[in-house]
Design an enzyme around this catalytic site. Structure first.
Site, short mmCIF file in Angstrom:
data_model
loop_
_atom_site.label_atom_id
_atom_site.label_comp_id
_atom_site.label_asym_id
_atom_site.label_seq_id
_atom_site.Cartn_x
_atom_site.Cartn_y
_atom_site.Cartn_z
N ASP A 37 -20.23 16.34 58.39
CA ASP A 37 -20.37 15.13 57.57
C ASP A 37 -21.61 15.24 56.70
O ASP A 37 -22.60 15.85 57.08
CB ASP A 37 -20.48 13.90 58.48
CG ASP A 37 -20.07 12.61 57.78
OD1 ASP A 37 -19.05 12.02 58.16
OD2 ASP A 37 -20.79 12.18 56.84
N ASP A 59 -21.26 18.77 52.78
CA ASP A 59 -20.63 18.05 51.67
C ASP A 59 -19.35 18.82 51.40
O ASP A 59 -19.39 19.99 50.98
CB ASP A 59 -21.55 18.06 50.45
CG ASP A 59 -20.89 17.43 49.23
OD1 ASP A 59 -19.66 17.20 49.26
OD2 ASP A 59 -21.60 17.17 48.25
N VAL A 60 -18.20 18.18 51.63
CA VAL A 60 -16.93 18.92 51.57
C VAL A 60 -16.63 19.48 50.18
O VAL A 60 -15.76 20.35 50.03
CB VAL A 60 -15.72 18.07 52.04
CG1 VAL A 60 -15.84 17.76 53.53
CG2 VAL A 60 -15.58 16.79 51.21
N ASN A 86 -10.64 14.88 56.77
CA ASN A 86 -10.64 13.41 56.80
C ASN A 86 -11.60 12.80 55.78
O ASN A 86 -11.36 11.70 55.29
CB ASN A 86 -11.00 12.97 58.22
CG ASN A 86 -11.45 11.53 58.29
OD1 ASN A 86 -10.65 10.60 58.24
ND2 ASN A 86 -12.77 11.33 58.38
N TYR A 150 -9.01 7.54 42.98
CA TYR A 150 -8.69 7.66 44.41
C TYR A 150 -7.20 7.91 44.61
O TYR A 150 -6.79 8.83 45.32
CB TYR A 150 -9.13 6.39 45.14
CG TYR A 150 -8.87 6.38 46.63
CD1 TYR A 150 -9.74 7.01 47.51
CD2 TYR A 150 -7.77 5.72 47.15
CE1 TYR A 150 -9.51 7.00 48.88
CE2 TYR A 150 -7.53 5.69 48.52
CZ TYR A 150 -8.41 6.33 49.37
OH TYR A 150 -8.18 6.30 50.73
N LYS A 154 -5.28 11.21 46.17
CA LYS A 154 -4.45 11.14 47.39
C LYS A 154 -3.02 11.58 47.13
O LYS A 154 -2.39 12.18 48.00
CB LYS A 154 -4.50 9.73 47.97
CG LYS A 154 -5.90 9.32 48.49
CD LYS A 154 -6.35 10.25 49.61
CE LYS A 154 -7.61 9.75 50.29
NZ LYS A 154 -8.01 10.60 51.44
N THR A 185 -12.29 0.14 58.97
CA THR A 185 -13.37 1.15 59.05
C THR A 185 -14.50 0.69 58.12
O THR A 185 -14.32 -0.23 57.31
CB THR A 185 -12.88 2.53 58.56
OG1 THR A 185 -12.63 2.45 57.15
CG2 THR A 185 -11.63 3.00 59.28
N THR A 188 -13.29 0.25 54.45
CA THR A 188 -12.56 -0.96 54.04
C THR A 188 -13.41 -2.22 54.20
O THR A 188 -13.26 -3.17 53.44
CB THR A 188 -11.25 -1.11 54.85
OG1 THR A 188 -11.50 -0.77 56.20
CG2 THR A 188 -10.15 -0.25 54.30
#
Ligand SMILES: NC(=O)c1ccc[n+]([C@@H]2O[C@H](COP(=O)([O-])OP(=O)(O)OC[C@H]3O[C@@H](n4cnc5c(N)ncnc54)[C@H](O)[C@@H]3O)[C@@H](O)[C@H]2O)c1
Length: 246
Positions: A37, A59-60, A86, A150, A154, A185, A188
């Site tokens: 993460d 950092d992905v 994720n 976003y 996705k 989460t 949200t």
């Protein structure tokens, strides 16, 4: 059932929300878990609460970071079997007010991060097969006003996941995506606020928002050998939100 004994899982965005729930559940089912993460302090705290769990700052969107994260996982646990892609960010703004830099940042993390993750773990998973779980969203099923970057990222996760499933199947590496609906989460709560989130849940066919555990349960199935014939799939968990008109 759903025994992950002997398996090692790398979970991105595992410091919070769904990723943290997956790290906990996987560990409870026998896996050793690496949380990766960008929020190092929170990752350290969560990893410290879970058995057989460690963390790495990642950092992905950073290719070198991915190499280091996989190396740390292999060094710490000796193998890698499961990758849960994720980590993601959301960005609320109309197209007219979304800069190219905003758009690129969302695509780099939400889509590029998954691409880099799958590519980087491939040599380790190819050794004995494995399972890759990419987290998409119900924003990948319809258009989303004020959430174009976003939603685009996705939608693309679905295409990337199916393509990878075809390429990786000969190596006994399965690739599936999960399509969560509204889940309670930090993401949200920040986006809607607690009250509005609860109202959204009450309006759903199941009468509640999802919990991180709901998604973790599905991820556990996809990580386990019980799903050994499942690849290229998209698994919806949305409390009936997209089923139709009630
Ligand atoms: N919560 C929902 O309602 C919902 C719905 C559909 C899909 N999803 C998807 O589920 C996944 C998890 O969402 P959540 O609600 O648990 O999110 P969250 O914001 O609560 O947690 C996301 C985690 O990812 C980490 N992260 C963010 N950017 C990162 C980066 N560049 N590199 C590494 N880590 C990074 C954050 O630090 C955080 O720990 C995401 O892919 C999200 O798009 C969530």
């Amino acid at each position: 059932m759903f025994d992950l004994d002997g398996k090692v899982a790398l979970i991105t965005g595992g410091a919070k929300g769904q990723g943290a729930a997956e790290a906990r559940l996987f560990s409870e089912h026998g896996a050793r878990v690496m949380i990766a993460d960008v929020r190092e302090d929170e990752a350290r705290v969560v990893a410290g609460q879970i058995s057989n769990c460690d963390y790495v700052r990642l950092d992905v969107g950073d290719e070198a970071g991915w190499k280091a994260a996989v190396e740390k996982t292999l060094g710490r646990f000796g193998r890698l079997d499961v990758l849960v892609n994720n980590a993601a960010i959301s960005h609320f703004s109309p197209i007219e007010e979304t800069s190219l830099a905003d758009f690129d940042r969302v695509m780099r993390i939400n889509l590029g991060g998954i691409f880099l993750g799958m590519r980087t773990v491939l040599p380790a998973l190819r050794a004995h097969g494995g399972s890759i779980i990419n987290i998409s969203s119900i924003a990948a099923l319809t258009g989303r006003a004020r959430l174009s970057a976003y939603a685009s990222s996705k939608w693309a996760v679905r295409g990337l996941s199916r393509s990878a499933a075809l390429e990786f199947a000969p190596h006994k590496i399965r690739v599936n995506s999960i399509i969560p609906g509204v889940i309670d989460t930090p993401m949200t709560r920040e986006a809607y606020g607690s009250e509005k989130l609860q109202l959204r849940g009450e309006a759903l066919p199941m009468g509640r928002v999802g919990l991180p555990q709901d998604i973790a349960n599905l991820a556990l199935f996809l990580a386990s050998d019980e799903s050994s014939f499942c690849t290229g799939g998209e698994y919806l968990c949305d409390g009936g939100e997209t089923a139709g008109i009630a």
